[in-house]
Design a protein around this motif. Structure first.
Motif, PDB file in Angstrom:
ATOM      1  N   ALA A  18     -65.040  36.170 -27.892  1.00 16.78           N
ATOM      2  CA  ALA A  18     -64.712  34.756 -28.332  1.00 16.78           C
ATOM      3  C   ALA A  18     -64.513  33.968 -26.808  1.00 16.78           C
ATOM      4  N   SER A  19     -63.880  34.760 -25.795  1.00 11.04           N
ATOM      5  CA  SER A  19     -63.757  33.957 -24.855  1.00 11.04           C
ATOM      6  C   SER A  19     -64.821  33.759 -23.809  1.00 11.04           C
ATOM      7  N   GLN A  20     -65.740  34.759 -24.045  1.00  7.28           N
ATOM      8  CA  GLN A  20     -67.263  34.711 -23.329  1.00  7.28           C
ATOM      9  C   GLN A  20     -67.828  33.468 -23.862  1.00  7.28           C
ATOM     10  N   PRO A  32     -67.698  21.570 -14.599  1.00  2.87           N
ATOM     11  CA  PRO A  32     -67.490  22.199 -13.472  1.00  2.87           C
ATOM     12  C   PRO A  32     -66.325  23.125 -13.401  1.00  2.87           C
ATOM     13  N   ALA A  33     -65.293  22.852 -14.247  1.00  2.00           N
ATOM     14  CA  ALA A  33     -64.077  23.673 -14.107  1.00  2.00           C
ATOM     15  C   ALA A  33     -64.293  24.950 -14.763  1.00  2.00           C
ATOM     16  N   ALA A  34     -65.371  25.111 -15.719  1.00  2.00           N
ATOM     17  CA  ALA A  34     -65.807  26.363 -16.166  1.00  2.00           C
ATOM     18  C   ALA A  34     -66.078  27.521 -15.174  1.00  2.00           C
ATOM     19  N   ALA A  35     -66.492  27.299 -14.126  1.00  2.00           N
ATOM     20  CA  ALA A  35     -66.910  28.175 -13.320  1.00  2.00           C
ATOM     21  C   ALA A  35     -65.696  28.716 -12.442  1.00  2.00           C
ATOM     22  N   SER A  36     -64.615  28.265 -12.658  1.00  2.00           N
ATOM     23  CA  SER A  36     -63.160  29.010 -12.095  1.00  2.00           C
ATOM     24  C   SER A  36     -62.888  30.060 -12.763  1.00  2.00           C
ATOM     25  N   PHE A  39     -60.265  29.234 -15.251  1.00  2.00           N
ATOM     26  CA  PHE A  39     -60.717  28.860 -16.547  1.00  2.00           C
ATOM     27  C   PHE A  39     -60.589  29.747 -17.724  1.00  2.00           C
ATOM     28  N   GLU A  40     -61.140  31.073 -17.319  1.00  2.00           N
ATOM     29  CA  GLU A  40     -61.503  32.088 -18.258  1.00  2.00           C
ATOM     30  C   GLU A  40     -59.994  32.786 -18.391  1.00  2.00           C
ATOM     31  N   VAL A  41     -59.395  32.908 -17.776  1.00  2.00           N
ATOM     32  CA  VAL A  41     -57.918  33.393 -17.825  1.00  2.00           C
ATOM     33  C   VAL A  41     -57.270  32.765 -18.844  1.00  2.00           C
ATOM     34  N   ALA A  42     -57.299  31.308 -18.622  1.00  2.00           N
ATOM     35  CA  ALA A  42     -56.560  30.576 -19.599  1.00  2.00           C
ATOM     36  C   ALA A  42     -57.136  30.492 -21.033  1.00  2.00           C
ATOM     37  N   ILE A  43     -58.338  30.739 -21.185  1.00  2.00           N
ATOM     38  CA  ILE A  43     -59.024  30.917 -22.536  1.00  2.00           C
ATOM     39  C   ILE A  43     -58.402  32.266 -23.315  1.00  2.00           C
ATOM     40  N   VAL A  44     -58.584  33.377 -22.377  1.00  2.00           N
ATOM     41  CA  VAL A  44     -58.238  34.475 -22.731  1.00  2.00           C
ATOM     42  C   VAL A  44     -56.820  34.512 -23.193  1.00  2.00           C
ATOM     43  N   GLU A  45     -55.827  33.812 -22.436  1.00  2.00           N
ATOM     44  CA  GLU A  45     -54.442  33.789 -22.838  1.00  2.00           C
ATOM     45  C   GLU A  45     -54.456  32.944 -24.124  1.00  2.00           C
ATOM     46  N   ALA A  46     -55.182  31.852 -24.442  1.00  2.00           N
ATOM     47  CA  ALA A  46     -54.870  31.167 -25.456  1.00  2.00           C
ATOM     48  C   ALA A  46     -55.433  31.969 -26.591  1.00  2.00           C
ATOM     49  N   LEU A  47     -56.465  32.836 -26.455  1.00  2.00           N
ATOM     50  CA  LEU A  47     -56.963  33.530 -27.680  1.00  2.00           C
ATOM     51  C   LEU A  47     -55.966  34.698 -27.925  1.00  2.00           C
ATOM     52  N   ALA A  48     -55.656  35.315 -26.944  1.00  2.00           N
ATOM     53  CA  ALA A  48     -54.511  36.457 -26.975  1.00  2.00           C
ATOM     54  C   ALA A  48     -53.315  35.856 -27.737  1.00  2.00           C
ATOM     55  N   VAL A  67     -66.012  24.389 -29.414  1.00  2.00           N
ATOM     56  CA  VAL A  67     -66.039  23.817 -27.930  1.00  2.00           C
ATOM     57  C   VAL A  67     -67.066  22.400 -28.019  1.00  2.00           C
ATOM     58  N   GLU A  68     -66.377  21.262 -27.641  1.00  2.00           N
ATOM     59  CA  GLU A  68     -67.088  20.282 -27.571  1.00  2.00           C
ATOM     60  C   GLU A  68     -67.059  19.205 -26.501  1.00  2.00           C
TER      61      GLU A  68
END
Length: 138
Positions: A18-20, A32-36, A39-48, A67-68
């Motif tokens: 889901a994070s991917q 642009p922020a999605a390259a950081s 950004f992925e760590v924050a998404i993984v935290e939200a999903l976890a 995602v919109e």
């Protein structure tokens, strides 16, 4: 344009997939922020958090991610079947970077501060009987 959508079982095994989906969709949308990496760590935290608190161990629980693109911004909505929480009620956890005692660092509690470091706005609400955590970039 309709939001990109994925729904997965609320289990730890599906957090990475889901994070991917969220990260790759945001990159495809030119955010642009999605390259950081953060950004992925924050998404993984939200999903976890959605898995841990939203499913409460129920094997039939689901998590839905939307995602919109919103003008020049991005909105990510994560729905789960839990009671939810208020991100405003979560204070940043003080950590002394000079401290070498890693056992003094709490095991949990960093998810919301990490999300707050990436996203300009975090909204938590009940929507259609589900908890919705919405992460926004301007």
């Amino acid at each position: 344009m309709k939001p990109a959508l994925v729904a997965v079982p609320a289990t730890a095994e599906f957090v990475r997939a889901a994070s991917q989906f969220v990260v790759q969709t945001a990159r495809h949308l030119g955010v642009p922020a999605a390259a950081s990496p953060l950004f992925e760590v924050a998404i993984v935290e939200a999903l976890a958090n959605a898995v841990k608190h939203g499913s409460r161990g129920r094997s039939d629980a689901m998590i839905t991610c939307e995602v919109e693109k919103t003008g020049s911004g991005l909105s990510i909505r994560i729905y789960d079947e839990g009671e939810g929480f208020s991100p405003a009620g979560r204070a940043a956890l003080p950590v002394d970077p000079a401290s070498a005692d890693i056992t003094a660092i709490p095991e949990s509690g960093y998810g919301v501060p990490i999300m707050q470091s990436v996203f300009h706005e975090i909204d938590a609400r009940r929507e259609n009987g589900r908890f919705c955590l919405e992460l926004k970039l301007a």
